[in-house]
Scaffold this motif. Sequence first.
Motif, PDB file in Angstrom:
ATOM      1  N   PHE A  69       0.846  -1.184   0.000  1.00 31.52           N
ATOM      2  CA  PHE A  69       0.000   0.000   0.000  1.00 31.52           C
ATOM      3  C   PHE A  69       0.883   1.236   0.000  1.00 31.52           C
ATOM      4  N   LYS A  70       0.347   2.320  -0.542  1.00 33.22           N
ATOM      5  CA  LYS A  70       1.080   3.575  -0.453  1.00 33.22           C
ATOM      6  C   LYS A  70       0.117   4.747  -0.416  1.00 33.22           C
ATOM      7  N   MET A  71       0.647   5.831   0.097  1.00 30.33           N
ATOM      8  CA  MET A  71      -0.069   7.096   0.194  1.00 30.33           C
ATOM      9  C   MET A  71       0.702   8.063  -0.704  1.00 30.33           C
ATOM     10  N   VAL A  72      -0.009   8.721  -1.607  1.00 24.66           N
ATOM     11  CA  VAL A  72       0.648   9.705  -2.469  1.00 24.66           C
ATOM     12  C   VAL A  72       0.034  11.075  -2.249  1.00 24.66           C
ATOM     13  N   PHE A  73       0.847  12.076  -2.462  1.00 27.94           N
ATOM     14  CA  PHE A  73       0.425  13.464  -2.328  1.00 27.94           C
ATOM     15  C   PHE A  73       0.792  14.173  -3.619  1.00 27.94           C
ATOM     16  N   VAL A  74      -0.221  14.707  -4.289  1.00 26.30           N
ATOM     17  CA  VAL A  74      -0.010  15.402  -5.553  1.00 26.30           C
ATOM     18  C   VAL A  74      -0.116  16.897  -5.279  1.00 26.30           C
ATOM     19  N   VAL A  75       0.994  17.599  -5.507  1.00 25.91           N
ATOM     20  CA  VAL A  75       1.088  19.030  -5.202  1.00 25.91           C
ATOM     21  C   VAL A  75       0.699  19.839  -6.441  1.00 25.91           C
ATOM     22  N   GLN A  89       1.281  21.935   3.562  1.00 28.13           N
ATOM     23  CA  GLN A  89       0.099  21.463   2.840  1.00 28.13           C
ATOM     24  C   GLN A  89       0.088  19.939   2.713  1.00 28.13           C
ATOM     25  N   VAL A  90       1.260  19.343   2.500  1.00 26.24           N
ATOM     26  CA  VAL A  90       1.352  17.884   2.465  1.00 26.24           C
ATOM     27  C   VAL A  90       0.997  17.326   3.848  1.00 26.24           C
ATOM     28  N   GLY A  91       1.429  18.019   4.900  1.00 26.76           N
ATOM     29  CA  GLY A  91       1.057  17.614   6.254  1.00 26.76           C
ATOM     30  C   GLY A  91      -0.447  17.648   6.455  1.00 26.76           C
ATOM     31  N   HIS A  92      -1.079  18.709   5.977  1.00 27.14           N
ATOM     32  CA  HIS A  92      -2.552  18.800   6.065  1.00 27.14           C
ATOM     33  C   HIS A  92      -3.203  17.643   5.299  1.00 27.14           C
ATOM     34  N   ALA A  93      -2.651  17.337   4.123  1.00 29.08           N
ATOM     35  CA  ALA A  93      -3.209  16.254   3.307  1.00 29.08           C
ATOM     36  C   ALA A  93      -3.058  14.904   4.006  1.00 29.08           C
ATOM     37  N   ALA A  94      -1.913  14.683   4.648  1.00 22.27           N
ATOM     38  CA  ALA A  94      -1.674  13.415   5.347  1.00 22.27           C
ATOM     39  C   ALA A  94      -2.663  13.239   6.499  1.00 22.27           C
ATOM     40  N   THR A 146      -9.548   9.531  -0.792  1.00 28.29           N
ATOM     41  CA  THR A 146      -8.787  10.739  -1.149  1.00 28.29           C
ATOM     42  C   THR A 146      -9.086  11.853  -0.151  1.00 28.29           C
ATOM     43  N   HIS A 147      -8.203  12.841  -0.163  1.00 25.69           N
ATOM     44  CA  HIS A 147      -8.445  14.066   0.602  1.00 25.69           C
ATOM     45  C   HIS A 147      -7.807  15.220  -0.167  1.00 25.69           C
ATOM     46  N   LEU A 148      -8.594  16.230  -0.475  1.00 24.69           N
ATOM     47  CA  LEU A 148      -8.111  17.406  -1.205  1.00 24.69           C
ATOM     48  C   LEU A 148      -8.055  18.587  -0.250  1.00 24.69           C
ATOM     49  N   VAL A 149      -6.862  19.161  -0.114  1.00 28.77           N
ATOM     50  CA  VAL A 149      -6.662  20.290   0.793  1.00 28.77           C
ATOM     51  C   VAL A 149      -7.026  21.586   0.086  1.00 28.77           C
ATOM     52  N   THR A 163      -4.522  22.866  -2.941  1.00 25.03           N
ATOM     53  CA  THR A 163      -3.064  22.808  -2.878  1.00 25.03           C
ATOM     54  C   THR A 163      -2.483  21.406  -3.053  1.00 25.03           C
ATOM     55  N   VAL A 164      -3.059  20.411  -2.379  1.00 30.66           N
ATOM     56  CA  VAL A 164      -2.509  19.049  -2.406  1.00 30.66           C
ATOM     57  C   VAL A 164      -3.654  18.041  -2.367  1.00 30.66           C
ATOM     58  N   LEU A 165      -3.514  16.999  -3.181  1.00 34.27           N
ATOM     59  CA  LEU A 165      -4.443  15.883  -3.173  1.00 34.27           C
ATOM     60  C   LEU A 165      -3.732  14.673  -2.576  1.00 34.27           C
ATOM     61  N   GLY A 166      -4.332  14.060  -1.565  1.00 28.58           N
ATOM     62  CA  GLY A 166      -3.810  12.819  -0.996  1.00 28.58           C
ATOM     63  C   GLY A 166      -4.650  11.650  -1.477  1.00 28.58           C
ATOM     64  N   ILE A 167      -3.973  10.559  -1.839  1.00 27.10           N
ATOM     65  CA  ILE A 167      -4.642   9.339  -2.301  1.00 27.10           C
ATOM     66  C   ILE A 167      -3.986   8.159  -1.591  1.00 27.10           C
ATOM     67  N   MET A 168      -4.794   7.172  -1.203  1.00 22.35           N
ATOM     68  CA  MET A 168      -4.277   5.999  -0.506  1.00 22.35           C
ATOM     69  C   MET A 168      -4.839   4.747  -1.126  1.00 22.35           C
ATOM     70  N   GLY A 169      -4.031   3.690  -1.178  1.00 27.38           N
ATOM     71  CA  GLY A 169      -4.549   2.415  -1.643  1.00 27.38           C
ATOM     72  C   GLY A 169      -3.461   1.424  -1.972  1.00 27.38           C
ATOM     73  N   GLU A 170      -3.880   0.297  -2.560  1.00 30.80           N
ATOM     74  CA  GLU A 170      -2.921  -0.686  -3.023  1.00 30.80           C
ATOM     75  C   GLU A 170      -2.032  -0.009  -4.055  1.00 30.80           C
TER      76      GLU A 170
END
Length: 184
Positions: A69-75, A89-94, A146-149, A163-170
Amino acid sequence: MEPSEEPGPELGPADVNPVFLQQLRELDIPEEAAKQALLQTGNVSAEEAAMYYFNKLENEEEVGDDVQFKMVFVVNMDLGMGIGKVAAQVGHAAVGLYQTLQEKNSWREMAWKWDHSGAKKVVLQGTNAAHLLELQALASSLGLPTHLVQDAGHTQVASGSRTVLGIMGEEQMVNNVTGSLQLL
């Protein structure tokens, strides 16, 4: 200790003692793992199931049968944020994404597996707000959390800026969404 602390219906082979299950959940053992531990130990006690769970966890080399699994942050690179702003912003997304993961049992299980298999995190470059929204829609269509900041606008960017989109999954599923993006 008695198998059940309250009188109730006879437990079948696939049933777990709800009192013991609650005690295991209070130890932050994921629900499905707690149920499995209770079934494997014959619903004898929460203590027995907890010992089984923690011993099994110590002996496992990999969690999830090779599923990573991984968590990605798209800035959003269009905003020209400074390094400190991007980090915040990445911290907020996490944090936001981790809170989102608590909304569903299956996502909580995923977060647990992710955490116990290295907690892989990657920061990538997105083009602009529209690009982040497209990625979020694709991730959501695949069932990925997902989470969009959206920024409050107190410093470098306008209020409401995405500012940042967080995505999590396989990992493979997340790569279907973000695999073509460059590292930040």
